[in-house]
Design a protein around this motif. Structure first.
Motif, PDB file in Angstrom:
ATOM      1  N   VAL A  52      15.770  -1.106   4.589  1.00 36.47           N
ATOM      2  CA  VAL A  52      17.181  -1.737   4.185  1.00 36.47           C
ATOM      3  C   VAL A  52      17.215  -3.207   4.236  1.00 36.47           C
ATOM      4  CG1 VAL A  52      19.722  -1.341   4.756  1.00 36.47           C
ATOM      5  CG2 VAL A  52      18.229   0.424   4.943  1.00 36.47           C
ATOM      6  N   ASN A  53      17.101  -3.863   3.047  1.00 39.78           N
ATOM      7  CA  ASN A  53      17.125  -5.229   3.106  1.00 39.78           C
ATOM      8  C   ASN A  53      18.189  -5.583   1.921  1.00 39.78           C
ATOM      9  OD1 ASN A  53      15.091  -5.831   5.157  1.00 39.78           O
ATOM     10  ND2 ASN A  53      13.599  -4.829   3.852  1.00 39.78           N
ATOM     11  N   GLY A  54      18.526  -6.808   1.912  1.00 39.53           N
ATOM     12  CA  GLY A  54      19.274  -7.595   1.141  1.00 39.53           C
ATOM     13  C   GLY A  54      20.672  -6.681   0.990  1.00 39.53           C
ATOM     14  N   GLU A  55      21.446  -6.667  -0.212  1.00 36.09           N
ATOM     15  CA  GLU A  55      22.542  -5.954  -0.364  1.00 36.09           C
ATOM     16  C   GLU A  55      22.293  -4.436   0.045  1.00 36.09           C
ATOM     17  OE1 GLU A  55      25.807  -7.001  -3.468  1.00 36.09           O
ATOM     18  OE2 GLU A  55      25.130  -5.032  -4.247  1.00 36.09           O
ATOM     19  N   MET A  77      30.397  -2.973  17.604  1.00 39.21           N
ATOM     20  CA  MET A  77      29.535  -1.636  17.297  1.00 39.21           C
ATOM     21  C   MET A  77      28.414  -1.981  16.548  1.00 39.21           C
ATOM     22  SD  MET A  77      32.236   1.131  17.898  1.00 39.21           S
ATOM     23  CE  MET A  77      31.002   2.177  17.399  1.00 39.21           C
ATOM     24  N   ILE A  78      27.356  -1.189  16.692  1.00 42.87           N
ATOM     25  CA  ILE A  78      25.990  -1.355  16.142  1.00 42.87           C
ATOM     26  C   ILE A  78      25.767  -0.284  15.065  1.00 42.87           C
ATOM     27  CG2 ILE A  78      23.533  -1.754  16.164  1.00 42.87           C
ATOM     28  CD1 ILE A  78      23.950  -2.787  19.090  1.00 42.87           C
ATOM     29  N   PHE A  79      25.764  -0.701  13.762  1.00 47.68           N
ATOM     30  CA  PHE A  79      25.400   0.392  12.769  1.00 47.68           C
ATOM     31  C   PHE A  79      24.102   0.399  12.321  1.00 47.68           C
ATOM     32  CE2 PHE A  79      29.765   0.283  12.512  1.00 47.68           C
ATOM     33  CZ  PHE A  79      30.489   1.422  11.978  1.00 47.68           C
ATOM     34  N   HIS A  80      23.444   1.230  12.511  1.00 46.66           N
ATOM     35  CA  HIS A  80      21.979   1.547  12.088  1.00 46.66           C
ATOM     36  C   HIS A  80      21.742   2.358  10.918  1.00 46.66           C
ATOM     37  CE1 HIS A  80      20.142  -0.171  15.615  1.00 46.66           C
ATOM     38  NE2 HIS A  80      21.222   0.453  16.304  1.00 46.66           N
ATOM     39  N   PHE A  81      21.354   1.696   9.683  1.00 43.53           N
ATOM     40  CA  PHE A  81      21.116   2.575   8.220  1.00 43.53           C
ATOM     41  C   PHE A  81      19.793   2.535   7.994  1.00 43.53           C
ATOM     42  CE2 PHE A  81      25.194  -0.060   7.886  1.00 43.53           C
ATOM     43  CZ  PHE A  81      26.069   0.887   7.787  1.00 43.53           C
ATOM     44  N   SER A  82      19.333   3.864   7.631  1.00 43.03           N
ATOM     45  CA  SER A  82      18.165   4.071   7.050  1.00 43.03           C
ATOM     46  C   SER A  82      17.800   4.207   5.583  1.00 43.03           C
ATOM     47  CB  SER A  82      17.558   5.259   7.609  1.00 43.03           C
ATOM     48  OG  SER A  82      17.473   5.114   9.119  1.00 43.03           O
ATOM     49  N   GLY A  83      19.105   4.090   4.982  1.00 42.62           N
ATOM     50  CA  GLY A  83      18.979   4.436   3.406  1.00 42.62           C
ATOM     51  C   GLY A  83      20.269   5.042   3.032  1.00 42.62           C
ATOM     52  N   GLY A  84      20.602   4.901   1.648  1.00 42.36           N
ATOM     53  CA  GLY A  84      21.989   5.339   1.273  1.00 42.36           C
ATOM     54  C   GLY A  84      22.283   7.089   1.293  1.00 42.36           C
ATOM     55  N   ARG A  85      21.453   7.627   1.303  1.00 39.04           N
ATOM     56  CA  ARG A  85      21.444   9.303   1.558  1.00 39.04           C
ATOM     57  C   ARG A  85      21.012   9.616   2.957  1.00 39.04           C
ATOM     58  NH1 ARG A  85      20.927  11.865  -4.253  1.00 39.04           N
ATOM     59  NH2 ARG A  85      21.956  10.293  -5.230  1.00 39.04           N
ATOM     60  N   LYS A  86      20.930   8.743   4.117  1.00 40.57           N
ATOM     61  CA  LYS A  86      20.450   9.240   5.107  1.00 40.57           C
ATOM     62  C   LYS A  86      21.471   9.026   6.258  1.00 40.57           C
ATOM     63  CE  LYS A  86      15.299   8.472   4.377  1.00 40.57           C
ATOM     64  NZ  LYS A  86      14.303   8.097   4.643  1.00 40.57           N
ATOM     65  N   PRO A  87      21.413   9.687   7.257  1.00 42.62           N
ATOM     66  CA  PRO A  87      22.709   9.328   8.268  1.00 42.62           C
ATOM     67  C   PRO A  87      22.619   8.170   8.868  1.00 42.62           C
ATOM     68  CG  PRO A  87      20.862  11.083   8.928  1.00 42.62           C
ATOM     69  CD  PRO A  87      20.640  10.688   7.997  1.00 42.62           C
ATOM     70  N   ALA A  88      23.807   7.648   9.045  1.00 45.20           N
ATOM     71  CA  ALA A  88      23.900   6.333   9.881  1.00 45.20           C
ATOM     72  C   ALA A  88      24.066   6.637  11.320  1.00 45.20           C
ATOM     73  CB  ALA A  88      24.953   5.569   9.301  1.00 45.20           C
ATOM     74  N   TYR A  89      23.471   5.662  12.219  1.00 50.09           N
ATOM     75  CA  TYR A  89      23.563   5.953  13.639  1.00 50.09           C
ATOM     76  C   TYR A  89      24.482   4.723  14.195  1.00 50.09           C
ATOM     77  CZ  TYR A  89      19.612   8.921  12.880  1.00 50.09           C
ATOM     78  OH  TYR A  89      18.987  10.086  12.595  1.00 50.09           O
ATOM     79  N   ILE A  90      25.549   5.153  14.786  1.00 51.54           N
ATOM     80  CA  ILE A  90      26.530   4.105  15.308  1.00 51.54           C
ATOM     81  C   ILE A  90      26.508   4.060  16.821  1.00 51.54           C
ATOM     82  CG2 ILE A  90      28.879   3.024  15.175  1.00 51.54           C
ATOM     83  CD1 ILE A  90      29.241   5.086  12.630  1.00 51.54           C
ATOM     84  N   VAL A 100      26.548   9.909  11.518  1.00 51.00           N
ATOM     85  CA  VAL A 100      27.535  10.180  10.337  1.00 51.00           C
ATOM     86  C   VAL A 100      26.928  10.236   9.095  1.00 51.00           C
ATOM     87  CG1 VAL A 100      28.238   7.984  10.103  1.00 51.00           C
ATOM     88  CG2 VAL A 100      29.847   9.924   9.259  1.00 51.00           C
ATOM     89  N   MET A 101      27.020  11.305   8.326  1.00 49.68           N
ATOM     90  CA  MET A 101      26.407  11.420   7.254  1.00 49.68           C
ATOM     91  C   MET A 101      27.135  10.810   5.863  1.00 49.68           C
ATOM     92  SD  MET A 101      23.612  13.249   7.353  1.00 49.68           S
ATOM     93  CE  MET A 101      23.222  13.332   5.639  1.00 49.68           C
ATOM     94  N   PRO A 102      26.475  10.188   4.978  1.00 55.15           N
ATOM     95  CA  PRO A 102      27.123   9.477   3.920  1.00 55.15           C
ATOM     96  C   PRO A 102      27.665  10.535   2.840  1.00 55.15           C
ATOM     97  CG  PRO A 102      24.823   9.341   3.805  1.00 55.15           C
ATOM     98  CD  PRO A 102      25.017  10.004   5.094  1.00 55.15           C
ATOM     99  N   MET A 103      28.368  10.152   2.059  1.00 57.67           N
ATOM    100  CA  MET A 103      28.903  10.502   0.832  1.00 57.67           C
ATOM    101  C   MET A 103      28.150  10.277  -0.330  1.00 57.67           C
ATOM    102  SD  MET A 103      33.008  10.478   1.497  1.00 57.67           S
ATOM    103  CE  MET A 103      33.501  12.060   0.224  1.00 57.67           C
ATOM    104  N   ILE A 104      27.899  11.094  -1.276  1.00 59.96           N
ATOM    105  CA  ILE A 104      27.297  10.823  -2.438  1.00 59.96           C
ATOM    106  C   ILE A 104      28.510  10.656  -3.582  1.00 59.96           C
ATOM    107  CG2 ILE A 104      25.868  11.550  -3.968  1.00 59.96           C
ATOM    108  CD1 ILE A 104      24.236  13.121  -2.122  1.00 59.96           C
TER     109      ILE A 104
END
Length: 105
Positions: A52-55, A77-90, A100-104
């Motif tokens: 996950v780099n850039g925008e 709070m620290i948000f960890h993202f692994s991609g647009g369709r993978k869960p975020a860890y907060i 939390v799971m993202p929405m498509i």
């Protein structure tokens, strides 16, 4: 963040709010048949080796994020993202971790 998320979610369909993260700026976006809403919030954004780099764009159910922000104790709070369709860890305090799971859209 809570106030901005509440304002943007008023005009969202299905409570979906898009998070656009770029260069220490979080842009919250939503839209519906009656209009669009956008809010900008300054953040600290660091990239990592997880691809996950850039925008970065991801959408969430605003109610889920608001519930997490209300339940967590710290201001930072620290948000960890692994991609647009993978869960975020907060991460809140040392013993608080939310997923939390993202929405498509």
């Amino acid at each position: 963040l809570i106030k901005a998320l509440k304002r943007v979610s008023i005009l969202s369909t299905q409570k979906a709010v898009k998070f656009v993260i770029k260069e220490n700026l979080l842009t919250l976006c939503s839209s519906s048949d009656i209009g669009e809403a956008t809010e900008e919030v300054e953040i600290v954004y660091t990239t990592s080796s997880n691809g996950v780099n850039g925008e970065f764009k991801i959408a969430f159910n605003s109610e889920f994020i608001l519930d997490i922000l209300r339940a967590a104790s710290p201001d930072d709070m620290i948000f960890h993202f692994s991609g647009g369709r993978k869960p975020a860890y907060i991460k809140g305090s040392e013993d608080e971790l939310f997923v939390v799971m993202p929405m498509i859209l």
